[in-house]
Design a protein around this motif. Structure first.
Motif, PDB file in Angstrom:
ATOM      1  N   HIS A 114      87.974  47.600  33.504  1.00 52.28           N
ATOM      2  CA  HIS A 114      87.968  48.443  34.700  1.00 52.28           C
ATOM      3  C   HIS A 114      87.711  47.661  35.977  1.00 52.28           C
ATOM      4  O   HIS A 114      87.543  48.259  37.038  1.00 52.28           O
ATOM      5  N   ARG A 115      87.678  46.334  35.902  1.00 49.11           N
ATOM      6  CA  ARG A 115      87.342  45.538  37.081  1.00 49.11           C
ATOM      7  C   ARG A 115      88.315  45.756  38.247  1.00 49.11           C
ATOM      8  O   ARG A 115      87.933  45.646  39.409  1.00 49.11           O
ATOM      9  N   ALA A 116      89.581  46.017  37.952  1.00 49.99           N
ATOM     10  CA  ALA A 116      90.581  46.164  39.020  1.00 49.99           C
ATOM     11  C   ALA A 116      90.727  47.606  39.490  1.00 49.99           C
ATOM     12  O   ALA A 116      91.535  47.891  40.374  1.00 49.99           O
ATOM     13  N   ALA A 117      89.960  48.531  38.908  1.00 49.82           N
ATOM     14  CA  ALA A 117      90.058  49.938  39.297  1.00 49.82           C
ATOM     15  C   ALA A 117      89.402  50.161  40.656  1.00 49.82           C
ATOM     16  O   ALA A 117      88.640  49.324  41.155  1.00 49.82           O
ATOM     17  N   ALA A 118      89.705  51.297  41.251  1.00 50.12           N
ATOM     18  CA  ALA A 118      89.127  51.671  42.543  1.00 50.12           C
ATOM     19  C   ALA A 118      88.095  52.772  42.336  1.00 50.12           C
ATOM     20  O   ALA A 118      88.188  53.570  41.400  1.00 50.12           O
ATOM     21  N   LEU A 119      87.111  52.807  43.204  1.00 51.33           N
ATOM     22  CA  LEU A 119      86.117  53.871  43.198  1.00 51.33           C
ATOM     23  C   LEU A 119      86.613  54.993  44.105  1.00 51.33           C
ATOM     24  O   LEU A 119      86.881  54.764  45.281  1.00 51.33           O
ATOM     25  N   LEU A 120      86.740  56.191  43.555  1.00 50.57           N
ATOM     26  CA  LEU A 120      87.269  57.321  44.320  1.00 50.57           C
ATOM     27  C   LEU A 120      86.166  58.310  44.666  1.00 50.57           C
ATOM     28  O   LEU A 120      85.326  58.641  43.816  1.00 50.57           O
ATOM     29  N   GLU A 121      86.179  58.756  45.889  1.00 49.88           N
ATOM     30  CA  GLU A 121      85.358  59.898  46.298  1.00 49.88           C
ATOM     31  C   GLU A 121      86.295  61.090  46.398  1.00 49.88           C
ATOM     32  O   GLU A 121      87.283  61.046  47.145  1.00 49.88           O
ATOM     33  N   VAL A 122      86.007  62.149  45.651  1.00 50.04           N
ATOM     34  CA  VAL A 122      86.940  63.265  45.554  1.00 50.04           C
ATOM     35  C   VAL A 122      86.268  64.562  45.967  1.00 50.04           C
ATOM     36  O   VAL A 122      85.048  64.731  45.851  1.00 50.04           O
ATOM     37  N   THR A 123      87.097  65.487  46.427  1.00 49.89           N
ATOM     38  CA  THR A 123      86.665  66.857  46.670  1.00 49.89           C
ATOM     39  C   THR A 123      87.099  67.698  45.483  1.00 49.89           C
ATOM     40  O   THR A 123      88.279  67.700  45.114  1.00 49.89           O
ATOM     41  N   VAL A 124      86.157  68.386  44.871  1.00 53.31           N
ATOM     42  CA  VAL A 124      86.425  69.235  43.711  1.00 53.31           C
ATOM     43  C   VAL A 124      86.919  70.588  44.209  1.00 53.31           C
ATOM     44  O   VAL A 124      86.208  71.291  44.934  1.00 53.31           O
ATOM     45  N   LEU A 125      88.138  70.949  43.816  1.00 56.43           N
ATOM     46  CA  LEU A 125      88.768  72.185  44.278  1.00 56.43           C
ATOM     47  C   LEU A 125      89.080  73.096  43.085  1.00 56.43           C
ATOM     48  O   LEU A 125      89.220  72.633  41.954  1.00 56.43           O
ATOM     49  N   GLY A 126      89.226  74.380  43.358  1.00 61.55           N
ATOM     50  CA  GLY A 126      89.611  75.311  42.303  1.00 61.55           C
ATOM     51  C   GLY A 126      88.481  75.566  41.308  1.00 61.55           C
ATOM     52  O   GLY A 126      87.298  75.347  41.582  1.00 61.55           O
ATOM     53  N   ARG A 127      88.875  76.018  40.139  1.00 60.62           N
ATOM     54  CA  ARG A 127      87.905  76.329  39.085  1.00 60.62           C
ATOM     55  C   ARG A 127      87.266  75.039  38.565  1.00 60.62           C
ATOM     56  O   ARG A 127      87.942  74.033  38.412  1.00 60.62           O
ATOM     57  N   TYR A 128      85.985  75.101  38.273  1.00 60.96           N
ATOM     58  CA  TYR A 128      85.335  73.926  37.689  1.00 60.96           C
ATOM     59  C   TYR A 128      84.234  74.348  36.729  1.00 60.96           C
ATOM     60  O   TYR A 128      83.707  75.460  36.797  1.00 60.96           O
ATOM     61  N   ILE A 129      83.910  73.440  35.835  1.00 62.21           N
ATOM     62  CA  ILE A 129      82.795  73.603  34.911  1.00 62.21           C
ATOM     63  C   ILE A 129      81.809  72.493  35.226  1.00 62.21           C
ATOM     64  O   ILE A 129      82.174  71.317  35.247  1.00 62.21           O
ATOM     65  N   PHE A 177      81.527  67.100  36.846  1.00 57.71           N
ATOM     66  CA  PHE A 177      82.379  68.285  36.802  1.00 57.71           C
ATOM     67  C   PHE A 177      83.615  68.030  35.938  1.00 57.71           C
ATOM     68  O   PHE A 177      84.080  66.895  35.798  1.00 57.71           O
ATOM     69  N   ARG A 178      84.155  69.107  35.395  1.00 62.88           N
ATOM     70  CA  ARG A 178      85.521  69.133  34.858  1.00 62.88           C
ATOM     71  C   ARG A 178      86.203  70.265  35.610  1.00 62.88           C
ATOM     72  O   ARG A 178      85.707  71.389  35.617  1.00 62.88           O
ATOM     73  N   TYR A 179      87.354  69.982  36.230  1.00 68.28           N
ATOM     74  CA  TYR A 179      87.849  70.921  37.234  1.00 68.28           C
ATOM     75  C   TYR A 179      89.378  70.949  37.306  1.00 68.28           C
ATOM     76  O   TYR A 179      90.070  70.133  36.692  1.00 68.28           O
ATOM     77  N   ALA A 180      89.881  71.920  38.101  1.00 69.47           N
ATOM     78  CA  ALA A 180      91.311  72.232  38.100  1.00 69.47           C
ATOM     79  C   ALA A 180      92.116  71.486  39.151  1.00 69.47           C
ATOM     80  O   ALA A 180      93.293  71.200  38.947  1.00 69.47           O
ATOM     81  N   ARG A 181      91.493  71.168  40.270  1.00 71.05           N
ATOM     82  CA  ARG A 181      92.252  70.593  41.391  1.00 71.05           C
ATOM     83  C   ARG A 181      91.353  69.630  42.147  1.00 71.05           C
ATOM     84  O   ARG A 181      90.141  69.821  42.207  1.00 71.05           O
ATOM     85  N   GLN A 182      91.956  68.595  42.755  1.00 70.98           N
ATOM     86  CA  GLN A 182      91.145  67.638  43.497  1.00 70.98           C
ATOM     87  C   GLN A 182      91.930  67.046  44.658  1.00 70.98           C
ATOM     88  O   GLN A 182      93.163  67.023  44.671  1.00 70.98           O
ATOM     89  N   ARG A 183      91.160  66.569  45.632  1.00 67.66           N
ATOM     90  CA  ARG A 183      91.714  65.788  46.737  1.00 67.66           C
ATOM     91  C   ARG A 183      90.928  64.475  46.789  1.00 67.66           C
ATOM     92  O   ARG A 183      89.699  64.491  46.865  1.00 67.66           O
ATOM     93  N   VAL A 184      91.642  63.372  46.735  1.00 72.81           N
ATOM     94  CA  VAL A 184      90.997  62.066  46.853  1.00 72.81           C
ATOM     95  C   VAL A 184      90.784  61.791  48.336  1.00 72.81           C
ATOM     96  O   VAL A 184      91.741  61.703  49.103  1.00 72.81           O
ATOM     97  N   ARG A 185      89.531  61.667  48.740  1.00 66.99           N
ATOM     98  CA  ARG A 185      89.224  61.437  50.149  1.00 66.99           C
ATOM     99  C   ARG A 185      89.185  59.953  50.485  1.00 66.99           C
ATOM    100  O   ARG A 185      89.740  59.513  51.499  1.00 66.99           O
ATOM    101  N   THR A 186      88.496  59.184  49.651  1.00 66.81           N
ATOM    102  CA  THR A 186      88.331  57.752  49.930  1.00 66.81           C
ATOM    103  C   THR A 186      88.506  56.963  48.646  1.00 66.81           C
ATOM    104  O   THR A 186      87.995  57.360  47.589  1.00 66.81           O
ATOM    105  N   ALA A 187      89.231  55.865  48.734  1.00 69.65           N
ATOM    106  CA  ALA A 187      89.373  54.925  47.620  1.00 69.65           C
ATOM    107  C   ALA A 187      88.812  53.584  48.084  1.00 69.65           C
ATOM    108  O   ALA A 187      89.282  53.019  49.077  1.00 69.65           O
ATOM    109  N   THR A 188      87.805  53.088  47.385  1.00 69.16           N
ATOM    110  CA  THR A 188      87.204  51.792  47.705  1.00 69.16           C
ATOM    111  C   THR A 188      87.657  50.786  46.658  1.00 69.16           C
ATOM    112  O   THR A 188      87.401  50.973  45.467  1.00 69.16           O
TER     113      THR A 188
END
Length: 231
Positions: free
Chosen positions: A87-102, A108-119
């Motif tokens: 996973h060294r080459a992966a990016a860290l994502l900050e996401v907004t959890v949208l829709g239904r979620y558990i 969370f485990r959820y239905a929809r997301q928006r990626v706000r920031t990728a580091t």
């Protein structure tokens, strides 16, 4: 008696963190991500809806399935996943959890997301990343990308961090994580460096120029022969 999970109605969508590999479409017109575990075979966009990876026709997330997007509450927990070799080459994502979620204890485990920031992390040479370049693997129709400095691109298919953000759209921000700062050893592509990287390179070049000027001034005081001046 059927037990029901407690319902939440937050005033604002929750925020979560996850890691994923940046992806570039084969024609170079779209940017996305692919996960590192369940669902990793299916790249997704910056704004995306989840579907069942097993092909079942229920809505994600389902309580009787483990489908849906996944994220954790704590940024440091997601960052810790980047320590593993795969996973060294992966990016860290900050996401907004949208829709239904558990909600779970750690995320969370959820239905929809928006990626706000990728580091993105540093280049394999340790230098702050200036671009995302072909990582040598991918998915059908998509190339996986890895962080790269301008000096290590070597003709590979690449896109600048700002360029990747533009292709992803939806307000995505792409930022470079920590790494060493070194002067360029040769010319790189014009769009391979963003403003922060160019500013850092300019500061380093100015420091080197100041050092050379100081050395020239010192040599000038002793004359061209290296000795002191004589009357």
């Amino acid at each position: 008696m059927r037990l029901r999970l407690p319902e939440e109605r937050p005033t604002e969508p929750p925020t979560g963190y996850k890691i994923a590999h940046p992806m570039l479409s084969q024609d170079g017109t779209r940017a996305g991500f692919t996960g590192v575990s369940l669902g990793g075979a299916l790249p997704y966009g910056v704004l995306a809806d989840a579907s069942c990876v097993y092909g079942l026709r229920h809505r994600a997330p389902s309580r009787r399935c483990d489908c849906g997007f996944h994220c954790v509450h704590d940024r440091t927990v997601a960052e810790a996943l980047l320590c593993t070799a795969e996973h060294r080459a992966a990016a860290l994502l900050e996401v907004t959890v949208l829709g239904r979620y558990i909600r779970f204890e750690r995320g969370f485990r959820y239905a929809r997301q928006r990626v706000r920031t990728a580091t993105v992390g540093p280049c394999v040479c340790g230098t702050v990343a200036a671009a995302l370049a072909d990582a040598g693997w991918g998915r059908p129709g998509w190339r996986a990308l890895a962080p790269s400095c301008a000096g290590c691109l070597r003709g590979r298919t690449s896109v600048s961090l700002a360029g990747f953000a533009r292709l992803g759209a939806q307000g995505l921000r792409v930022v470079a994580g920590k790494g060493a700062s070194v002067a360029l050893t040769g010319p790189g592509p014009a769009d391979g460096l963003g403003v922060p990287e160019l500013a850092a390179e300019a500061a380093l070049l100015q420091a080197r120029l100041d050092w050379f000027q100081a050395q020239l001034a010192r040599l000038g005081e002793h004359g061209p022969g290296g000795g002191g001046r004589q009357g």
